[in-house]
Design a protein around this motif. Sequence first.
Motif, PDB file in Angstrom:
ATOM      1  N   GLU A 118      -4.357   3.704   2.224  1.00  0.00           N
ATOM      2  CA  GLU A 118      -5.601   3.915   2.138  1.00  0.00           C
ATOM      3  C   GLU A 118      -6.616   5.305   2.746  1.00  0.00           C
ATOM      4  OE1 GLU A 118      -7.136  -0.572   1.960  1.00  0.00           O
ATOM      5  OE2 GLU A 118      -6.893   0.191   4.314  1.00  0.00           O
ATOM      6  N   ASP A 139      -0.432   1.674  -3.416  1.00  0.00           N
ATOM      7  CA  ASP A 139      -0.740   3.022  -2.727  1.00  0.00           C
ATOM      8  C   ASP A 139      -0.240   4.053  -3.788  1.00  0.00           C
ATOM      9  OD1 ASP A 139      -2.426   1.721  -1.704  1.00  0.00           O
ATOM     10  OD2 ASP A 139      -1.080   1.612   0.098  1.00  0.00           O
ATOM     11  N   LEU A 157     -13.286  -1.103  -1.232  1.00  0.00           N
ATOM     12  CA  LEU A 157     -13.251  -1.284   0.331  1.00  0.00           C
ATOM     13  C   LEU A 157     -15.014  -0.752   0.721  1.00  0.00           C
ATOM     14  CD1 LEU A 157     -11.435   2.169   1.380  1.00  0.00           C
ATOM     15  CD2 LEU A 157     -10.839  -0.036   1.263  1.00  0.00           C
ATOM     16  N   LEU A 209      -9.728   2.673  -4.472  1.00  0.00           N
ATOM     17  CA  LEU A 209     -10.443   2.188  -3.109  1.00  0.00           C
ATOM     18  C   LEU A 209     -11.588   1.251  -3.342  1.00  0.00           C
ATOM     19  CD1 LEU A 209      -9.839   5.498  -1.220  1.00  0.00           C
ATOM     20  CD2 LEU A 209      -7.894   2.846  -0.993  1.00  0.00           C
TER      21      LEU A 209
END
Length: 165
Positions: free
Chosen positions: A63, A97, A50, A47
């Motif tokens: 996420e 993911d 982000l 992540l």
Amino acid sequence: QPNVLEIQYQGLSILDILELSVEEACLVFQTETKLYRALRLLQETGLGYLQLGQTLNSLSQGECQRLKLADELIQHVSGHHRCLLLDEPTTGLHPQDIAHFLQLIQRFIGEGDTVILVEHNQEIIRNSDWVVELGPGGGDRGGQLIFEGTPTALKQAQTITGKNL
């Protein structure tokens, strides 16, 4: 407010900080131990791209799932073991993911936690320590123990999951 924007940390206002990615924030806050640990964990779980000020409703399901699990790891008190029960956590997730999700699960296990997943994803099943398969179908046709054992043993079993694995 202008008076809030005047306050700076390493030459950055709060607005500048909120526009940083997690990866960039790791560099800025590397001397702030607790904050750095949390940011580094987010980066390790894929992540890092982000933005700190990004709204939750702009995140994908994958996420959000990783963010929740990372928060569990961040909040964890050392020496206390947990049992996590997750129902179909990979539904709708991109394969990338799922790989990041598996890394997070390994972190929990590495800290001595127990993770129980109700899951149909073959990649998750392949990476499990122990599999319990119920069936032989869904609804009224389900609920019977069909298989219990390792993923390797499941591959030899003549069950729907074993055949697909």
